[in-house]
Design an enzyme around this catalytic site. Structure first.
Site, PDB file in Angstrom:
ATOM      1  N   HIS A 165      -9.053  35.563  79.765  1.00  0.00           N
ATOM      2  CA  HIS A 165      -9.209  35.200  78.347  1.00  0.00           C
ATOM      3  C   HIS A 165      -9.312  33.691  78.145  1.00  0.00           C
ATOM      4  O   HIS A 165      -8.917  33.165  77.093  1.00  0.00           O
ATOM      5  CB  HIS A 165      -8.047  35.769  77.513  1.00  0.00           C
TER       6      HIS A 165
ATOM      7  N   TYR B 250      -1.174  50.075  72.777  1.00  0.00           N
ATOM      8  CA  TYR B 250      -2.260  50.247  73.760  1.00  0.00           C
ATOM      9  C   TYR B 250      -2.868  51.652  73.695  1.00  0.00           C
ATOM     10  O   TYR B 250      -3.355  52.180  74.690  1.00  0.00           O
ATOM     11  CB  TYR B 250      -1.786  49.921  75.182  1.00  0.00           C
TER      12      TYR B 250
ATOM     13  N   ASP C 194       2.167  42.088  73.742  1.00  0.00           N
ATOM     14  CA  ASP C 194       1.445  42.888  74.733  1.00  0.00           C
ATOM     15  C   ASP C 194       2.414  43.822  75.471  1.00  0.00           C
ATOM     16  O   ASP C 194       2.435  43.883  76.698  1.00  0.00           O
ATOM     17  CB  ASP C 194       0.723  41.969  75.721  1.00  0.00           C
TER      18      ASP C 194
ATOM     19  N   ASN D 252      -5.801  42.330  69.600  1.00  0.00           N
ATOM     20  CA  ASN D 252      -7.077  43.033  69.760  1.00  0.00           C
ATOM     21  C   ASN D 252      -6.881  44.537  69.946  1.00  0.00           C
ATOM     22  O   ASN D 252      -7.747  45.340  69.574  1.00  0.00           O
ATOM     23  CB  ASN D 252      -7.868  42.453  70.930  1.00  0.00           C
TER      24      ASN D 252
ATOM     25  N   HIS E 138      -2.564  35.688  67.994  1.00  0.00           N
ATOM     26  CA  HIS E 138      -2.629  36.474  69.223  1.00  0.00           C
ATOM     27  C   HIS E 138      -3.354  35.764  70.366  1.00  0.00           C
ATOM     28  O   HIS E 138      -2.847  35.694  71.485  1.00  0.00           O
ATOM     29  CB  HIS E 138      -3.288  37.833  68.969  1.00  0.00           C
TER      30      HIS E 138
ATOM     31  N   ASP F 273      -0.619  43.368  70.079  1.00  0.00           N
ATOM     32  CA  ASP F 273      -0.843  44.381  71.119  1.00  0.00           C
ATOM     33  C   ASP F 273       0.396  45.246  71.295  1.00  0.00           C
ATOM     34  O   ASP F 273       1.251  44.974  72.136  1.00  0.00           O
ATOM     35  CB  ASP F 273      -1.277  43.749  72.448  1.00  0.00           C
TER      36      ASP F 273
ATOM     37  N   HIS G 136      -1.864  37.951  74.310  1.00  0.00           N
ATOM     38  CA  HIS G 136      -3.202  38.222  74.841  1.00  0.00           C
ATOM     39  C   HIS G 136      -3.305  38.046  76.357  1.00  0.00           C
ATOM     40  O   HIS G 136      -3.776  38.943  77.053  1.00  0.00           O
ATOM     41  CB  HIS G 136      -4.225  37.340  74.119  1.00  0.00           C
ATOM     42  N   VAL G 137      -2.908  36.896  76.874  1.00  0.00           N
ATOM     43  CA  VAL G 137      -2.919  36.665  78.323  1.00  0.00           C
ATOM     44  C   VAL G 137      -1.624  37.215  78.903  1.00  0.00           C
ATOM     45  O   VAL G 137      -0.534  36.842  78.467  1.00  0.00           O
ATOM     46  CB  VAL G 137      -3.049  35.163  78.639  1.00  0.00           C
ATOM     47  N   HIS G 138      -1.741  38.085  79.910  1.00  0.00           N
ATOM     48  CA  HIS G 138      -0.574  38.813  80.397  1.00  0.00           C
ATOM     49  C   HIS G 138       0.190  38.005  81.446  1.00  0.00           C
ATOM     50  O   HIS G 138       0.331  38.394  82.612  1.00  0.00           O
ATOM     51  CB  HIS G 138      -1.012  40.175  80.943  1.00  0.00           C
TER      52      HIS G 138
END
EC number: 3.1.3.2
Length: 441
Positions: A305, A176, A145, A210, A295, A173, A332-334
């Site tokens: 999420h 972006y 991410d 995603n 991910h 990710d 996925h989770v920031h």
């Protein structure tokens, strides 16, 4: 070409921070600004000077065994010779030069046409003959991410300032681009220029997130993963996969399996069948460590999420425990989170057995979606901290896994702090296959 191997380096670890400790684990109270990070402009990463200059250079392992490398680059014009890589053995005088011819393509996305995308595979690379795969040490960096913000820049250059890393495993990710109007494809170009100082010199391996889907029906772009699959080639066919979204590679003493959270994975699907067959191929006497990239996290105590990876966990977790997978990395989770060794494979709808329990045959689950993306930090952890969670913090950063030998590895997570990275979490890991024992941070 000779693949050099960095010598094992040991370092003393200084550890300091402020924590809230519960029976579950540690929730760090380190404060990080939660507002979205400021995006770097397209002008920050202009095309290189010079006529038809190559750009966005990146390399990745080009086969399953580690004796090939894919060299990728972009050029504005498709002229004679622009698709050729020349290489030679590092210790030679250059008289034995060889050429590899790239495949060349371009793609259209809405009102954008890409440059010419070249991917050349260099084969039959030489190992260091003094190194046995089963006993090789290896230093791998992990992040996810990333995006193209000033926080992303700090993460990347914090990583690059540490000489230990030998390869990068990126858990999805990337650019972006789809956070911009019409999935602005110029952001894929600027991203390639942004990471080139690292990706052109060390092999990066990717899992798709995603933000790589780039599905936009409103502008008639309905081919999922089109930009990603055109720009980032992986050696999926070498592991008998039918898709570049799931594949495996062997690197030193580590077997790495990459899965796709956003492709079908239930029974009778290609990804499910492939993984079932792939796990049977792992030879722990040759590649003692088994690592999986996916991910969407399976264990996540952040409200962002929450439980999005649950159906995939239910499908595959029993296989991971049976095969003693060592670590599962997700994005996925920031934010950052590391679990204890737990499993939840005894679910039975009639007796309600659906609680994660300690399991020394299970993986540690690490969420590393803290690269610095435009959306900012996911700073909403559930309270109280669940029993399976060992450490969590809402900060940006990256991780380093140092495979020391066939039984031990040292893992550290490095928080971004001003102009340097600070080690905020660490643990000595024991190989599940040989030492299914409790570990301590």
């Amino acid at each position: 070409m000779e693949l050099s191997h960095l010598a094992l380096v040991c370092a003393a670890i200084a550890f300091s921070s402020i924590f809230v400790v519960s029976q579950a684990g540690i929730t760090s109270t380190h404060a990080r600004v939660s507002e979205p990070s400021e995006e770097m402009s397209l002008e920050t990463f202009p095309p290189p000077a010079g006529y038809n200059a190559p750009e966005q250079v990146h390399i990745t392992q080009g086969d399953n065994a580690g004796r090939a490398m894919i060299i990728s680059w972009v050029m504005p014009l498709n002229e004679d010779g622009s698709n050729v890589v020349t290489y030679w053995i590092a210790s030679s005088d250059g008289s034995d030069n060889k050429n590899a011819i790239a495949t060349t393509s371009s793609y259209r996305y809405f009102n954008y046409t890409s440059g010419y995308l070249h991917h050349a595979t260099i084969k039959k690379l030489e190992y260091d003959p003094s190194k046995s795969r089963s006993r090789c040490s290896l230093h791998i960096r992990y992040y996810s991410d990333l995006g193209q913000t000033y926080a992303s820049n700090q993460t990347l250059y914090n990583y690059m300032s540490n000489p230990k890393g030998q390869a990068v495993l990126f858990v999805g990710d990337l650019s972006y681009a789809d956070d911009h109007p019409n999935h602005d494809q110029r952001k894929w170009d600027s991203y390639g220029r942004f990471v080139e100082p690292s990706a052109a010199y060390q092999p990066w391996s990717w899992a798709a997130g995603n933000y790589e889907i780039d599905y936009a029906q409103s502008i008639s772009e309905t081919q999922p993963f089109k930009p990603y699959k055109n720009r980032y080639h992986v050696p999926y066919k070498a592991s008998q996969s039918t898709s570049p979204l799931w594949y495996s590679i062997k690197r030193a003493s580590t077997y790495i399996i990459v899965l796709s959270s956003y492709s079908a994975y239930d029974k009778y699907t290609p990804q499910n069948s492939w993984l079932q067959d792939e796990l049977k191929k792992v030879n722990r006497s040759e590649t003692s460590w088994l690592i999986v990239l996916v991910h969407a996290p399976w264990y996540n105590s952040n409200n962002y999420h929450y439980m999005e990876g649950e159906s995939m966990r239910v499908t595959f977790e029993p296989w991971f425990v049976e095969n003693k997978v060592d670590i599962v990395f997700a994005g996925h989770v920031h934010a950052y989170e590391r679990s204890k060794r737990i499993s939840n494979i005894h679910y039975n709808i009639t007796d309600g057995m659906s609680t994660p329990v300690k399991d020394q045959n299970a993986p540690i689950y690490i969420t590393i979606g803290d690269g610095g993306n435009i959306e900012g930090i996911a700073n909403s952890f559930t309270d109280p901290q669940p029993s399976y969670s060992a450490f969590r913090e809402a900060s940006f950063g990256h991780a380093l896994l140092e495979i020391k030998n066939r039984t031990h590895a040292h893992y550290t997570w490095h928080r971004n702090k001003e102009d340097e990275a600070v080690i905020a979490d660490s643990i000595w890991l024991k190989k599940r296959y040989y030492l299914p024992e409790e570990e301590t941070a």
